[in-house]
Structure formats: structure tokens, C-alpha cells
Design an enzyme around this catalytic site. Structure first.
Site, PDB file in Angstrom:
ATOM      1  N   LYS A  31       0.841  -1.207   0.000  1.00  0.00           N
ATOM      2  CA  LYS A  31       0.000   0.000   0.000  1.00  0.00           C
ATOM      3  C   LYS A  31       0.870   1.249   0.000  1.00  0.00           C
ATOM      4  CE  LYS A  31      -2.145  -1.123   3.809  1.00  0.00           C
ATOM      5  NZ  LYS A  31      -1.527  -2.443   4.053  1.00  0.00           N
ATOM      6  N   THR A  32       1.862   1.252   0.888  1.00  0.00           N
ATOM      7  CA  THR A  32       2.717   2.427   0.965  1.00  0.00           C
ATOM      8  C   THR A  32       3.517   2.577  -0.335  1.00  0.00           C
ATOM      9  OG1 THR A  32       2.813   2.176   3.345  1.00  0.00           O
ATOM     10  CG2 THR A  32       4.465   3.583   2.370  1.00  0.00           C
ATOM     11  N   ASP A 214      -1.869   7.719   3.775  1.00  0.00           N
ATOM     12  CA  ASP A 214      -1.448   6.379   4.204  1.00  0.00           C
ATOM     13  C   ASP A 214      -2.116   6.063   5.549  1.00  0.00           C
ATOM     14  OD1 ASP A 214      -0.154   3.981   4.159  1.00  0.00           O
ATOM     15  OD2 ASP A 214       1.875   4.771   4.345  1.00  0.00           O
ATOM     16  N   GLU A 215      -2.251   4.781   5.879  1.00  0.00           N
ATOM     17  CA  GLU A 215      -2.804   4.356   7.175  1.00  0.00           C
ATOM     18  C   GLU A 215      -4.164   5.023   7.420  1.00  0.00           C
ATOM     19  OE1 GLU A 215      -1.152   2.122   8.892  1.00  0.00           O
ATOM     20  OE2 GLU A 215       0.952   2.327   8.327  1.00  0.00           O
ATOM     21  N   GLN A 245      -5.662  -3.197  10.842  1.00  0.00           N
ATOM     22  CA  GLN A 245      -4.550  -2.545  11.541  1.00  0.00           C
ATOM     23  C   GLN A 245      -4.971  -1.249  12.229  1.00  0.00           C
ATOM     24  OE1 GLN A 245      -0.529  -2.686   9.687  1.00  0.00           O
ATOM     25  NE2 GLN A 245      -1.638  -3.438   7.905  1.00  0.00           N
ATOM     26  N   ARG A 598       4.922  -7.357  11.127  1.00  0.00           N
ATOM     27  CA  ARG A 598       6.161  -6.592  10.924  1.00  0.00           C
ATOM     28  C   ARG A 598       7.286  -7.524  10.498  1.00  0.00           C
ATOM     29  NH1 ARG A 598       4.084  -2.997   9.297  1.00  0.00           N
ATOM     30  NH2 ARG A 598       2.238  -4.250   9.605  1.00  0.00           N
TER      31      ARG A 598
HETATM   32  P1  ATP Z   1       1.687  -2.119   6.027  1.00  0.00           P
HETATM   33  O1  ATP Z   1       0.250  -2.547   6.023  1.00  0.00           O
HETATM   34  O2  ATP Z   1       2.468  -2.861   7.037  1.00  0.00           O
HETATM   35  O3  ATP Z   1       1.845  -0.650   6.068  1.00  0.00           O
HETATM   36  P2  ATP Z   1       2.045  -1.973   3.167  1.00  0.00           P
HETATM   37  O4  ATP Z   1       0.830  -2.558   2.562  1.00  0.00           O
HETATM   38  O5  ATP Z   1       2.146  -0.514   3.208  1.00  0.00           O
HETATM   39  O6  ATP Z   1       2.282  -2.620   4.613  1.00  0.00           O
HETATM   40  P3  ATP Z   1       4.601  -1.846   1.897  1.00  0.00           P
HETATM   41  O7  ATP Z   1       5.385  -1.420   3.072  1.00  0.00           O
HETATM   42  O8  ATP Z   1       4.303  -0.856   0.844  1.00  0.00           O
HETATM   43  O9  ATP Z   1       3.280  -2.589   2.376  1.00  0.00           O
HETATM   44  O10 ATP Z   1       5.303  -3.088   1.183  1.00  0.00           O
HETATM   45  C1  ATP Z   1       5.766  -4.204   1.931  1.00  0.00           C
HETATM   46  C2  ATP Z   1       7.060  -4.727   1.305  1.00  0.00           C
HETATM   47  O11 ATP Z   1       6.812  -5.295   0.039  1.00  0.00           O
HETATM   48  C3  ATP Z   1       8.057  -3.620   1.074  1.00  0.00           C
HETATM   49  O12 ATP Z   1       9.350  -4.124   1.333  1.00  0.00           O
HETATM   50  C4  ATP Z   1       7.879  -3.312  -0.406  1.00  0.00           C
HETATM   51  O13 ATP Z   1       9.058  -2.769  -0.966  1.00  0.00           O
HETATM   52  C5  ATP Z   1       7.568  -4.672  -0.985  1.00  0.00           C
HETATM   53  N1  ATP Z   1       6.729  -4.628  -2.206  1.00  0.00           N
HETATM   54  C6  ATP Z   1       5.551  -4.016  -2.352  1.00  0.00           C
HETATM   55  N2  ATP Z   1       5.044  -4.219  -3.587  1.00  0.00           N
HETATM   56  C7  ATP Z   1       5.935  -4.985  -4.249  1.00  0.00           C
HETATM   57  C8  ATP Z   1       5.999  -5.545  -5.577  1.00  0.00           C
HETATM   58  N3  ATP Z   1       5.028  -5.357  -6.472  1.00  0.00           N
HETATM   59  N4  ATP Z   1       7.082  -6.280  -5.895  1.00  0.00           N
HETATM   60  C9  ATP Z   1       8.064  -6.492  -4.996  1.00  0.00           C
HETATM   61  N5  ATP Z   1       8.065  -6.002  -3.736  1.00  0.00           N
HETATM   62  C10 ATP Z   1       7.012  -5.257  -3.364  1.00  0.00           C
HETATM   63 MG    MG Z   2       2.308   0.855   4.798  1.00  0.00          MG
END
Ligand code: ATP
Ligand code: MG
Length: 674
Positions: A31-32, A214-215, A245, A598
């Protein structure tokens, strides 16, 4: 930029720029990443000027990280003028320009929760900490629901609420007199301003044309309204979030905002992401299985291609000292075996107080560690002393800052004089500073006391003049010399060591002001407002150092670590007993879910058999959340029927051996309070 490192739904989310968008997905699904890449897409492909984009995150740390990540994708000139900030700093940014519409001057002070609590305790005439805290959070909840004191009083239907509402009214009047705002005001006031001044809203809608949040699951009513107002009818925004979350209900976060978004923006497009890129299948399965015990708001599936991975370790410890030793011992053994670095490890806990035992063991073993979510650097007493001067320079109406600065170091102005000055100030409806500096407003103060008061005011006035003209760091250094702050520290501290460490901190503050002032071309007054925002949640940014991460679960949100120790998995701690009593177990379960997710490669859960509470030993039960993980994914250590855990004494000697083996490479990065 390439959209290659994105899966199809992520790409959809990035390319959809014509209307409101919600990305709803589980932890670690990128997402981030969608937000950072979308910023790039908006600027490069859609022709947005960076000045018209605002990305809003939950903590300063997250904001810094986001800016860093975007900085890797784009050149800094392309990003010039972009807003990447927390809700609070966005609010502050707006208020810095618009405060006069609300009867505030632009150089208002921002009170942290400690200073705010002090005002409330004065109004309540109570030093009972618990009571003050309860009233303070009640007022905060009202503020976040956008109820003012009058409305709160009308709505109050019990004695406690009525007391809170009257306190609220007096509290708000005091803040106004001090030209000060608390954290909640930073969001509440812009919302109120936009609602009553459409021309100001239109101006800001033109300034911030695309919003990314975000969040999103942790926004409260007030924050949601800010987004809604800024987005206006065009609704150009991307919100990303995960209902599982949501862990800030205690601060008024409202998951209903997810549903509200659909209601308020009927054109809302929803994208779901299902592939997790962070964790092994086992870690993910554990997270899914724990959270499946909560009722579902939105249906979500998460899967990962990162292999099955190791089972999750559940380690039973005798008591909290044992727990810290075992964790550190396992960490060192793991590090030795897998040739990892310290920064690959995180120790996560429910409450700040839990960190102390771990710190002691880490320090004894000379293992470097970084704290987040602990006492912030800016909360240290010596730093707050210096900050009182800065606040007073920025805003002479800030009475709490006046008292703290005037009396630190002591200037021969006694309590009686301060009381009389206070009475005069009240009589003429002036601030303490105004009363002290103008003869007509300090009728009751004795002549002998006038000189130190006048000297002090003259000194502050001269600094005010210099604050907008000279570099912040040098000016503050100069000021500290004049007031003899270093010598005063050495006089007032019990040990030279304590004074040294405090002076080192002050020195660090000066260096920070210098750096930050130059980097952001901000003067002392602007920097002072910024500091106020660096809250308890985050601690200081220590940059990339090879150190074990120590963090509360709340502060770990959005982050990831290869190896995680989630400690204190016990009934009473996680879930917290207060939450259990108040029927808030679901929120605790989400906190557990945040903790588990995490971890990238390995996860260890620890719990104790007994724990000291209020000086007594209590037997405790392992957390129900451990029981919610499937047995196939768990390996038990230390408990009956499980694998053995090394005994305390053996553990100690093994620990010593291991750290001796690793010791030569270890440097210490954090020796605060030592
Ligand atoms: P959270 O809910 O904990 O905030 P999130 O959904 O924001 O998590 P991110 O932090 O954006 O998730 O991504 C998690 C990990 O996966 C990061 O290390 C990111 O670089 C990697 N990632 C995200 N999308 C891809 C992709 N399409 N290919 C490879 N790696 C990815
Ligand atoms: Mg995130």
C-alpha cells in the site's frame, strides 16, 4: 520510473487519477509503495506540479521515510514544494498562514501533552495524575469529534462529563490567553476554519490538488473531515488502509471512516491488493489466523510467494529478567548463525515500560540499539528548559514558557513575585511577559524584584529581534552562553556525569537546529513550531545505524524487520488488562496482528510465568493470541512438552561467550541516561 515492480492491481491503483480511490489491503501488500510510486506518476505522467500534491502519513518517521523513498525515484528539483507530512504538521502549516482568521497570531505556541496536562491540573486543582489524564483524554476525544466546550456541556449526561466539559471551557480560554494550541487543535482548528471561511478553503483546495493518505484506517473524525473538505467535490485523492490494523481507537480513530468514504464519495473506486511481499507463508498464516477471530469489516485474502519459512517460536520464560536474557541470547545466537546485522532485528512490546529490562541487558552486552516510541529526545527536561526560551521568543504570550525560562536558571525571582505578577497579569488581562515588561501592568511587584524581571524581558526582546535575522543554531548557542546554562547544569546536577550527559544533549539540540535551519531554510521561530510536533510517538531520527530496533507496537506500524521478537505475550499485557475490562479485545488483537506482520523471515513470541506488578510477584497466563495460532506453525520452548530452554545460569555464560565472540565488531550507539 518503471511500473514494472508492481502487480496489476497496484498498477491500476497508480494509474487511476480521475476520482476518489481507496486501496484496501492487508499488511505488507504494498500500500505504501502504491503511494510513493503514485506521487512519481502524478508528477511525471500526469503533469502535476509537486507543490499541488500532499501525501499524509501517520508519524513523522513515516513521512521522512516516504520522502526518502520518493527521493530515490525522482530528482529533488521535480519534488520541490511537495507536502509530505503528518496530519498535525499539515494542520500546523495551514494555521501558520491562517491563524489570524481565528484570533490567533501566526506565531502561536504548541503545547505538548505534558504542558497541556499541567494546565488541566491547575484548573482541576488536582495533582492526581490519573484523574488529570482521564479528563485530558475526554477533552481530546471531544475535540476530535469537533465538539466545542459548549456543545460538550450540552451533551454531557453524567457528573464526570460535566466536570470535563467545564474544565474544557476553562482550558480553552487559558490556551487562547497563552496564544497556544494543543495537538488536537492543530487539526480541529483548520477544519473549523474551512467550514466557516469558504474563501480560505478554496485557496487551499487550489494549493493542494491531489491528496494521498497512508494508514487511512487510523484517521479520526476530525482528520477525515480535513481530507473531505480539502478534496472537495472533485475528490481527487488516494487513501490506503487496512481495517485490521486500526489501533488508535483510544485516540478517536474511527473505522467507520472507511465506510463513510464510500457514502460521502459515491464515485469511490476500491482496489484490493492480495499479494504480500513482506513475510513468509507461516508468518502470514499466523497473522491471518489470529485476526480471523475478529469480525470482518471487509473480506480480504493475503498470500505470499516467499516460501513457507520457519515455524514461529513461542518461548516461555520465568520472569521478566529471564525474558530479556533469553531474547538477547537468542538474538545473538541467531545473528552468529546467519551472519546477519543488528539492524535486522526488532524487539517489539505493548508498553514503553517493558523496554527497560531489555535495555539493561542490551547495554550490558554492549549491543547497539535504537529506541522508537520511547521518551522523545525533545521530552528530556534539559531540552524542555531550552525549548521554553525558544517558545517564549516565538510567542511572548506563552505563560508556561515564561515561567520555565524565567526560573531556569534561577534569576532571583521568587515564587511570591511570580504570584503577584500573575495577579497583575490577570487584573489587566495581559500575559506574564507583558506585565513584567510594562510598569503599568505590574502594580503589585516590589521594587527590588523589578530589575531581574526587566533584565529578563529585555534579554528576550533582543533575542526576538535576532531570531528572524540570524542562523538558529548560533543564536541559541549565544543565548546559552549568556544565561550560563552549562555552568548551571553542573551546579544543579548531583553528578558531573549526569551534567555532562545533559549538556551533550543540549549541544545536540543546537547542532540539530543548525542543520535543520540550513536544510529547510527555516528561522528559529519556524523551527520551534516544528519541534513541538515531534511527539512522544516517535523519538529521534537516528538515521541508518547498525542497531537493534526497540519499539512499541504502536510505533512499529508500517515498518518491517527481517527478525522480530514480540515480547510480553501475556494476558494482562497483550491483550492489555484495561482493554479486556473495557471490551476492547478486538483492538488488542489488531495490535497483535500489526506486530506479527512486521516480521519478514522469523518471529519469536515470548511470555513469562510470573511478573512483578506494584512490587509483588504475580503468576500470569500466556496470551490468548498465541493460542489462536495453529499448532502446526508453532514451536514451543521452555514449557512442559515443548523443547528445552537453556537455564538461567547456563544462559548467562552462553550469552557472555557469544557476545565476546561478536563483541569486537560491536559499537555502542546509544548511551543516553547512562
Ligand atoms: P503495512 O500494512 O504494514 O503498512 P504496506 O501494505 O504498506 O504494509 P509496503 O510497506 O508498501 O506494504 O510493502 C511491503 C514490502 O513489500 C516492502 O518491502 C515493499 O518494498 C515490498 N513490495 C511491495 N510491492 C511490491 C511488488 N510489487 N514487488 C516487490 N516487492 C514489493
Ligand atoms: Mg504501509
Amino acid at each position: 520510473m518503471s511500473l514494472l515492480q508492481l502487480n496489476p492491481p497496484q498498477r491500476d491503483a497508480i494509474k487511476y487519477v480521475d476520482g476518489p480511490l481507496l486501496v484496501l489491503a492487508g499488511a505488507g501488500s504494498g500500500k505504501t509503495r502504491v503511494i510513493t510510486q503514485k506521487i512519481c506518476h502524478l508528477i511525471r505522467e500526469c503533469g502535476y506540479d509537486a507543490r499541488h500534491i500532499a501525501a499524509i502519513t501517520f508519524t513523522n518517521k513515516a513521512a521522512r521515510e516516504m520522502l526518502e523513498r520518493v527521493g530515490k525515484l525522482m530528482e529533488s528539483r521535480e519534488l520541490k514544494g511537495i507536502t509530505v507530512s503528518t496530519f498535525h504538521s499539515l494542520g500546523m502549516h495551514i494555521l501558520r498562514q491562517e491563524a489570524p482568521h481565528l484570533g490567533y497570531k501566526t506565531q502561536f505556541s504548541i503545547l505538548d501533552s505534558y504542558d497541556a496536562a499541567k494546565i488541566i491540573s491547575d484548573i482541576l486543582k488536582s495533582t492526581h495524575k490519573d484523574e488529570v489524564r482521564k479528563v485530558q483524554s475526554r477533552i481530546s476525544l471531544w475535540k476530535n469529534e469537533l465538539l466545542d466546550a459548549d456543545a460538550a456541556l450540552l451533551a454531557a449526561d453524567n457528573e464526570f462529563d460535566r466536570i470535563c466539559a467545564t474544565t474544557y471551557s476553562a482550558y480553552q480560554a487559558t490556551l487562547m490567553a497563552y496564544q497556544a494550541m494543543d495537538f488536537d487543535d492543530l487539526i480541529r482548528l483548520p477544519v473549523g476554519l474551512f467550514q466557516t471561511h469558504p474563501e480560505v478553503l478554496i485557496k487551499w483546495q487550489g494549493r493542494l490538488r491531489y491528496l494521498l493518505i497512508d494508514e487511512y484506517q487510523d484517521t479520526n473524525t476530525c482528520q477525515y473531515l480535513l481530507v473531505k473538505l480539502l478534496a472537495g467535490v472533485r475528490g481527487l485523492f488516494t487513501a490506503v488502509g487496512d481495517d485490521d490494523q486500526s489501533i488508535y481507537a483510544w485516540r478517536g480513530a474511527n473505522m467507520e471512516n472507511l465506510r463513510l468514504l464510500q457514502h460521502d464519495f459515491p464515485a469511490l473506486k476500491i482496489v484490493k491488493l492480495e499479494q504480500n511481499y513482506r513475510s513468509t507463508a507461516r508468518i502470514l498464516r499466523a497473522a491471518n489466523s489470529v485476526i480471523s477471530n475478529n469480525p470482518k469489516l471487509f473480506e480480504k485474502q493475503l498470500w505470499s510467494e516467499l516460501g513457507l519459512g520457519e515455524p514461529i517460536h513461542a518461548v516461555m520464560c520465568k520472569d521478566e529478567d529471564h525474558e530479556a536474557e533469553i531474547v538477547v541470547q537468542r538474538l545473538l545466537a541467531h545473528k552468529f548463525e546467519y551472519r546477519t546485522e543488528f539492524k535486522d532485528y526488532a524487539i517489539l512490546y505493548r508498553g514503553n515500560y517493558q523496554s527497560r529490562v531489555f535495555e539493561t541487558v542490551l547495554r550490558n552486552q554492549r549491543i547497539p540499539y535504537q529506541m522508537a516510541g520511547g521518551q522523545s529526545f525533545f521530552d528530556k527536561p534539559e531540552i524542555k528548559d531550552v525549548l521554553a526560551y525558544l517558545r517564549l521568543i516565538a510567542n511572548p504570550d506563552d505563560d508556561p514558557a515564561f515561567i520555565r525560562a524565567l526560573t531556569t536558571p534561577k534569576r532571583g525571582v521568587g515564587a511570591t513575585t511570580l504570584e503577584k505578577l500573575g495577579a497583575s497579569a490577570a487584573l489587566f488581562d495581559k500575559s506574564l511577559f507583558a506585565s513584567a515588561s510594562e510598569p503599568g501592568f505590574r502594580v503589585q511587584v516590589q521594587d527590588a524584584q523589578l530589575k531581574p524581571l526587566e533584565d529578563f524581558c529585555r534579554f528576550i526582546t533582543s533575542l526576538q529581534y535576532r531570531a528572524t535575522r540570524e542562523p538558529a543554531g548560533e543564536l541559541v548557542m549565544d543565548m546559552l552562553k549568556v544565561i550560563g546554562f552549562e555552568a548551571w547544569l553542573y551546579d544543579s546536577e548531583d553528578s558531573t556525569k549526569a551534567a555532562e550527559s545533559k549538556w551533550k544533549n543540549v549541544f545536540e539540540l543546537v547542532a540539530w537546529l543548525q542543520r535543520k535551519g540550513e536544510a529547510d531554510s527555516k528561522n528559529l521561530i519556524e523551527l520551534t513550531q516544528t519541534i513541538a510536533l515531534i511527539t512522544m510517538l516517535e523519538g529521534r531520527d537516528e538515521g541508518e545505524v547498525d542497531a537493534v530496533h526497540m519499539s512499541t507496537l504502536h510505533a512499529s506500524k508500517g515498518l518491517e524487520y527481517p527478525h522480530v521478537f514480540l515480547v510480553g505475550c501475556e494476558e494482562g499485557i497483550l491483550p492489555h488488562s484495561e482493554s479486556v475490562d473495557n471490551g476492547m479485545v478486538e483492538e488488542e488483537r489488531r495490535l497483535m496482528y500489526v506486530g506479527i506482520t512486521r516480521a519478514q523471515r522469523s518471529l519469536t513470541l515470548t511470555y513469562c510465568v510470573k511478573r512483578r506488578r506494584a512490587g509483588e510477584w504475580l503468576f500470569v497466563e500466556p496470551s490468548r493470541f498465541i493460542g489462536e495460532i495453529s499448532g502446526d506453525d508453532l514451536r514451543h520452548f521452555g514449557k512442559k512438552g515443548g523443547e528445552p530452554i537453556v537455564s538461567k545460569t547456563e544462559g548467562k555464560s552462553r550469552l557472555a561467550n557469544l557476545s565476546a565472540m561478536l563483541g569486537s565488531k560491536v559499537q555502542k550507539t546509544d548511551d543516553k541516561d547512562s
